[in-house]
Enzyme design. Structure first.
Site, PDB file in Angstrom:
ATOM      1  N   ASP A 164       0.839  -1.456   0.078  1.00 36.96           N
ATOM      2  CA  ASP A 164       0.042   0.046   0.049  1.00 36.96           C
ATOM      3  C   ASP A 164       0.799   1.350  -0.065  1.00 36.96           C
ATOM      4  O   ASP A 164       1.411   1.715  -1.023  1.00 36.96           O
ATOM      5  CB  ASP A 164      -1.039  -0.069   1.214  1.00 36.96           C
ATOM      6  CG  ASP A 164      -1.682  -1.241   0.992  1.00 36.96           C
ATOM      7  OD1 ASP A 164      -3.189  -0.933   0.498  1.00 36.96           O
ATOM      8  OD2 ASP A 164      -1.618  -2.289   1.283  1.00 36.96           O
ATOM      9  N   SER A 212     -10.567   0.634  -0.046  1.00 39.82           N
ATOM     10  CA  SER A 212      -9.406  -0.410  -0.198  1.00 39.82           C
ATOM     11  C   SER A 212      -9.463  -0.943  -1.546  1.00 39.82           C
ATOM     12  O   SER A 212     -10.713  -0.967  -2.132  1.00 39.82           O
ATOM     13  CB  SER A 212      -9.412  -1.761   0.772  1.00 39.82           C
ATOM     14  OG  SER A 212      -8.822  -2.545   0.352  1.00 39.82           O
TER      15      SER A 212
END
Length: 556
Positions: free
Chosen positions: A120, A468
């Protein structure tokens, strides 16, 4: 050499004494010092193997004539941080990573760098740092996780979150959820779908900062170790040729990344990170021009959560290079961009081929003629909101319904799991933006709960927070301006009709301009949720999502 500042001459004798304390020999100090920025830790599955990657990189650097020196970068596991206060600390680490890496690299005068991220915020944070430091740099990630398997079907982390929603809806038993818990994440690596980590690792190849296969070779393959050795060797070639990140990460390279993003169907978080990377090279990245690129770029891949294929399948199909080769059929890429191979992008992909047209659709048979992401604008989001169009079911591409308004994620989750959200609703979660959160939390829990409750094809969710890469459905995030600064999302009231039209890139609250003005006049900002520590400093400096949530010093 840049490192001469700390290794050469009588004035630097004290510096050398400290290198000797570390065990370095005079022979090693005669060679270029190569910083190995390794984000190994024991809390992120995507990072638990990075010690092995780092050792391979160090070997490659040494074989090619450099002296490798490792130092760390932090990383947060978004999955573990999800759904509680920990998620406030996810996005904010991107800037901590960039800042701390800049500090370490310039304080110690490294000649070159190899960045070893995986998950991420770690990848964009190090790309931002690479642009700032601007010494020869190569990226090699830890690689994606293999998909889990349950009853012969591939599964991933998004399946796990949706299983929890299905349990709340009474359609899965505790035993079934436990089986998912033990099987959906079977190996080390970044979670196996086209989530944020894998999106950004794939885009390092497109930006030219990673070698071929960096985004797709599974973490557990020995091929990943060989790639790491080659990365170590390649950085020495870049050093000799003096090819630096700002020679590679140009405006054209960023536009290439956005184009391939559309073809791959990447995470909406790439629309936070590409603007932030662009900012570091002095490029003004207006997210609305993403629609221009999307309009001419077909969506060629439906990896999880948008479809049934996974990173291992993309790797076997030819990887990111094969996707780029498809895009050349319509001349959609700038092929003359320099890359870390020392060759142009066009030279890199010249011999790539699509080995599986079921995984990478050919240009003649795309999933859609338009790209995987869209930026929506309208009176609810004057500065834009982002949706992963490729993960939206056809019946939700146009939707109108009553607003169900929540001022934090937790309240929305309680309502969804409590059966208070019904088909047709538009769930609004606000005061979760970069300032309002602070930290712009991901909303995987509510989107997964909606899917698990069987509402994925009838309920939309909009937020000034973000999603997400594992989220799917009509999930529109990054609504800008955010509620905390008085954006229109702060003015929405329970029951207001909201219309979403993804094909027309519109999102609107169906009230009059007079009513909107009246509400705006009455609006008062909420008290800050956090007043001390790093989050308070972050909230004071961060911009809205449409600008990539970059940090700026106030001009007032």
């Amino acid at each position: 050499m840049k490192s001469d500042t700390v290794t050469k001459g009588m004035q630097q004798a004290p510096h050398r004494s400290l290198f000797h304390a570390l065990g370095f020999t005079n022979e090693e100090l005669e060679k270029p010092l190569v910083g190995i920025v390794c984000s190994y830790n024991e809390i992120v599955p995507g990072h638990m193997n990075l010690d092995k990657i780092a050792n391979a990189v160090k070997m490659g650097v040494a074989m090619a004539g450099g002296t490798p020196v490792m130092f760390p970068a932090i990383a947060v596991c978004d999955g573990i941080a999800m759904g509680h206060t920990g998620m406030k600390y996810s996005l904010v680490t991107r800037d901590l990573i960039a800042d701390s890496t800049e500090a370490m690299a310039l304080a110690h005068q490294f000649d070159a760098l190899v960045m070893i991220p995986n998950c991420d915020k770690n990848v964009p944070g190090l790309l931002m740092a690479a642009a700032r430091i601007n010494v020869p740099t190569v990226f090699v990630s830890g690689g994606p996780m293999l998909a889990g398997r349950i009853e012969g079907c591939k599964k991933s982390l998004s399946s796990m979150f949706e299983a929890v929603g299905a349990y709340a809806a009474g359609t899965m038993t505790e035993e079934e959820v436990t089986e998912y818990e033990n099987k959906v994440c079977p190996t080390c690596g970044s979670c196996s779908g086209m989530y944020t980590a894998n999106s950004m690792n794939c885009l390092t190849e497109v930006l030219g900062m990673g070698l071929g296969g960096n985004g797709t070779i599974p973490a557990v393959y020995s091929e990943r170790i060989r790639l790491a050795k080659h990365a170590g060797m390649q950085v020495m070639d870049l050093w000799r040729k003096n090819i630096r990140p700002r020679d590679i990460m140009t405006k054209e390279a960023v536009l290439n990344a956005l184009t391939v993003d559309m073809a791959l169907g990447c995470s909406t978080n790439s629309m936070l990170h590409l603007p932030a990377i662009a900012h570091e090279i002095g490029m003004n990245f207006d997210i609305t021009f993403a629609n221009e690129i999307s309009a001419r770029t077909p969506n060629l891949c439906h990896l999880a959560p948008a479809g049934p294929t996974y990173m291992e399948d993309l790797n076997e199909a030819g990887g990111v290079y094969a996707v780029m080769q498809e895009l050349t059929k319509k001349n959609l890429l700038h092929l003359d961009c320099m890359t870390v191979t020392g060759k142009t992008l066009g030279e890199n992909i010249a011999h790539a081929r699509n080995k599986n047209p079921e995984v990478i659709r050919p240009m003649e048979n795309p999933y859609s003629e338009t790209g995987g992401l869209a930026v929506l604008t309208g009176n609810l989001a004057p500065d834009g909101g982002v949706v992963k169009r490729s993960a939206v079911v056809p019946e939700m591409m146009v939707h109108e319904g009553p607003a169900r308004v929540f001022d934090c994620e937790e309240d929305a989750i309680d309502a969804i799991k409590g059966g208070k959200i019904v088909a047709g609703d538009v769930v609004v979660i606000r005061y979760e933006g970069p300032k309002g959160g602070p930290g712009m939390r991901e909303m995987l829990n509510p989107t997964s709960a909606i899917a698990g409750m069987g509402l994925g094809s009838s309920v939309a969710l909009i937020t000034d927070g973000r999603f997400s890469g594992a989220s799917r459905g009509a999930s529109i995030g990054h609504i800008s301006p955010e509620a905390a600064v008085g954006g229109p999302i702060a003015l929405v009231e329970e029951g207001d009709r909201i219309k979403i039209d993804i094909p027309e890139t519109k999102i609107e609250i169906l009230i009059s301009e007079e009513e909107m003005a009246d509400r705006r006049a009455k609006w008062q900002p909420k008290e800050a949720k956090v007043t001390t520590g790093y989050l308070a400093r972050y909230a004071a400096m961060v911009t809205s999502g449409n600008r990539g949530a970059i940090l700026e010093i106030s001009k007032s």
